[in-house]
Design a protein around this motif. Structure first.
Motif, PDB file in Angstrom:
ATOM      1  N   VAL A  26      19.631  97.889  -8.953  1.00 55.05           N
ATOM      2  CA  VAL A  26      20.685  97.159  -8.238  1.00 55.05           C
ATOM      3  C   VAL A  26      20.506  97.183  -6.718  1.00 55.05           C
ATOM      4  O   VAL A  26      21.255  96.517  -6.004  1.00 55.05           O
ATOM      5  CB  VAL A  26      22.110  97.620  -8.637  1.00 55.05           C
ATOM      6  N   ASP A  59      21.474  91.628  -8.068  1.00 54.99           N
ATOM      7  CA  ASP A  59      22.928  91.705  -8.172  1.00 54.99           C
ATOM      8  C   ASP A  59      23.338  92.380  -9.473  1.00 54.99           C
ATOM      9  O   ASP A  59      22.843  92.017 -10.548  1.00 54.99           O
ATOM     10  CB  ASP A  59      23.556  90.310  -8.108  1.00 54.99           C
ATOM     11  N   GLY A  60      24.245  93.335  -9.390  1.00 59.59           N
ATOM     12  CA  GLY A  60      24.708  94.064 -10.560  1.00 59.59           C
ATOM     13  C   GLY A  60      25.256  93.170 -11.654  1.00 59.59           C
ATOM     14  O   GLY A  60      25.109  93.472 -12.835  1.00 59.59           O
ATOM     15  N   LYS A  61      25.849  92.037 -11.302  1.00 56.23           N
ATOM     16  CA  LYS A  61      26.397  91.127 -12.319  1.00 56.23           C
ATOM     17  C   LYS A  61      25.314  90.551 -13.222  1.00 56.23           C
ATOM     18  O   LYS A  61      25.609  90.039 -14.299  1.00 56.23           O
ATOM     19  CB  LYS A  61      27.198  90.000 -11.665  1.00 56.23           C
ATOM     20  N   ASP A 108      29.608  96.352 -11.257  1.00 54.44           N
ATOM     21  CA  ASP A 108      29.334  94.953 -11.577  1.00 54.44           C
ATOM     22  C   ASP A 108      28.399  94.794 -12.770  1.00 54.44           C
ATOM     23  O   ASP A 108      28.280  93.713 -13.329  1.00 54.44           O
ATOM     24  CB  ASP A 108      28.746  94.231 -10.365  1.00 54.44           C
ATOM     25  N   CYS A 109      27.712  95.870 -13.148  1.00 51.93           N
ATOM     26  CA  CYS A 109      26.767  95.806 -14.263  1.00 51.93           C
ATOM     27  C   CYS A 109      27.526  95.761 -15.588  1.00 51.93           C
ATOM     28  O   CYS A 109      28.617  96.298 -15.715  1.00 51.93           O
ATOM     29  CB  CYS A 109      25.862  97.040 -14.268  1.00 51.93           C
ATOM     30  N   HIS A 152      28.212 103.924  -9.179  1.00 54.30           N
ATOM     31  CA  HIS A 152      28.557 102.679  -8.491  1.00 54.30           C
ATOM     32  C   HIS A 152      27.821 101.499  -9.139  1.00 54.30           C
ATOM     33  O   HIS A 152      27.026 100.823  -8.509  1.00 54.30           O
ATOM     34  CB  HIS A 152      28.221 102.790  -7.007  1.00 54.30           C
ATOM     35  N   LEU A 153      28.109 101.281 -10.395  1.00 59.08           N
ATOM     36  CA  LEU A 153      27.466 100.212 -11.162  1.00 59.08           C
ATOM     37  C   LEU A 153      28.540  99.291 -11.725  1.00 59.08           C
ATOM     38  O   LEU A 153      28.385  98.713 -12.788  1.00 59.08           O
ATOM     39  CB  LEU A 153      26.629 100.822 -12.290  1.00 59.08           C
ATOM     40  N   THR A 163      19.011 102.224 -13.318  1.00 59.56           N
ATOM     41  CA  THR A 163      19.782 101.060 -12.890  1.00 59.56           C
ATOM     42  C   THR A 163      20.173 101.175 -11.421  1.00 59.56           C
ATOM     43  O   THR A 163      20.201 100.161 -10.712  1.00 59.56           O
ATOM     44  CB  THR A 163      21.030 100.900 -13.767  1.00 59.56           C
ATOM     45  N   THR A 164      20.436 102.375 -10.943  1.00 61.94           N
ATOM     46  CA  THR A 164      20.775 102.518  -9.527  1.00 61.94           C
ATOM     47  C   THR A 164      19.626 102.065  -8.635  1.00 61.94           C
ATOM     48  O   THR A 164      19.852 101.608  -7.516  1.00 61.94           O
ATOM     49  CB  THR A 164      21.181 103.967  -9.170  1.00 61.94           C
ATOM     50  N   VAL A 214      22.756  92.475 -14.351  1.00 66.97           N
ATOM     51  CA  VAL A 214      22.081  93.640 -14.923  1.00 66.97           C
ATOM     52  C   VAL A 214      22.895  94.205 -16.080  1.00 66.97           C
ATOM     53  O   VAL A 214      24.110  94.359 -15.972  1.00 66.97           O
ATOM     54  CB  VAL A 214      21.873  94.727 -13.841  1.00 66.97           C
TER      55      VAL A 214
END
Length: 161
Positions: free
Chosen positions: A34, A38-40, A62-63, A59-60, A30-31, A42
């Motif tokens: 992103v 946009d993390g939102k 927003d996921c 640092h995820l 996932t890193t 994912v």
């Protein structure tokens, strides 16, 4: 190698809806996603609360991070634009069912990337692979995707340079 494996996904739109990483563990794959999406948009999914706790520390923020099963995805049909699973298919009890689920949750024209080990070429590596029994043959992957409904199936070998 992660980025090399995901090149075919065309992560060229920050607004793509990505079901990633199915069997996501600590969120390593996932890193990479992103960086492009946009993390939102994912979602990370794994069965292990312990692994997901590690993902939450990255640092995820927003996921969406959820506990779930790759063979019974908690998403509606035609949900996402991209699907990614890295390093978990070899542990699924029924890889065909999980691959079918990946097809179900993708919108028409969506793309999936399944990253997993393949049966090795060298005799010594094959010996250990046969003991561990976690190395599907290339034809197994192709067959799982074909039976799930995928049509443009590409197999790409990725390894250390």
């Amino acid at each position: 190698m992660r980025d090399q494996a995901m090149e075919e996904l065309d992560l060229n739109d920050r607004n793509l809806i990505v079901v990633d990483d199915v069997g996501g563990g600590t969120g390593f794959t996932t890193t990479g996603v992103v960086k492009h999406v946009d993390g939102k948009n994912v979602t990370i999914l794994d069965q292990s609360p312990h692994q997901l706790a590690k993902a939450k520390k990255k640092h995820l923020k927003d996921c969406t991070i959820i506990e779930g099963d790759a063979e019974n995805l908690p998403f509606p049909t035609d949900y996402g634009d991209r699907y990614v699973s890295a390093g978990s298919i070899e542990y699924w009890p029924d890889p065909q069912r999980g691959t079918r689920e990946s097809y179900r949750v993708l919108k028409k024209g969506g793309k999936a990337c399944m990253i997993g080990p393949v049966y090795p070429n060298s005799w010594l590596s094959r010996f250990f692979a046969d003991i561990w029994m976690l190395f599907p043959k290339e034809q197994d992957y192709i067959e799982w995707f074909r039976k799930a409904g995928f049509q443009d199936i590409k197999l790409k070998r990725v390894g250390p340079r």
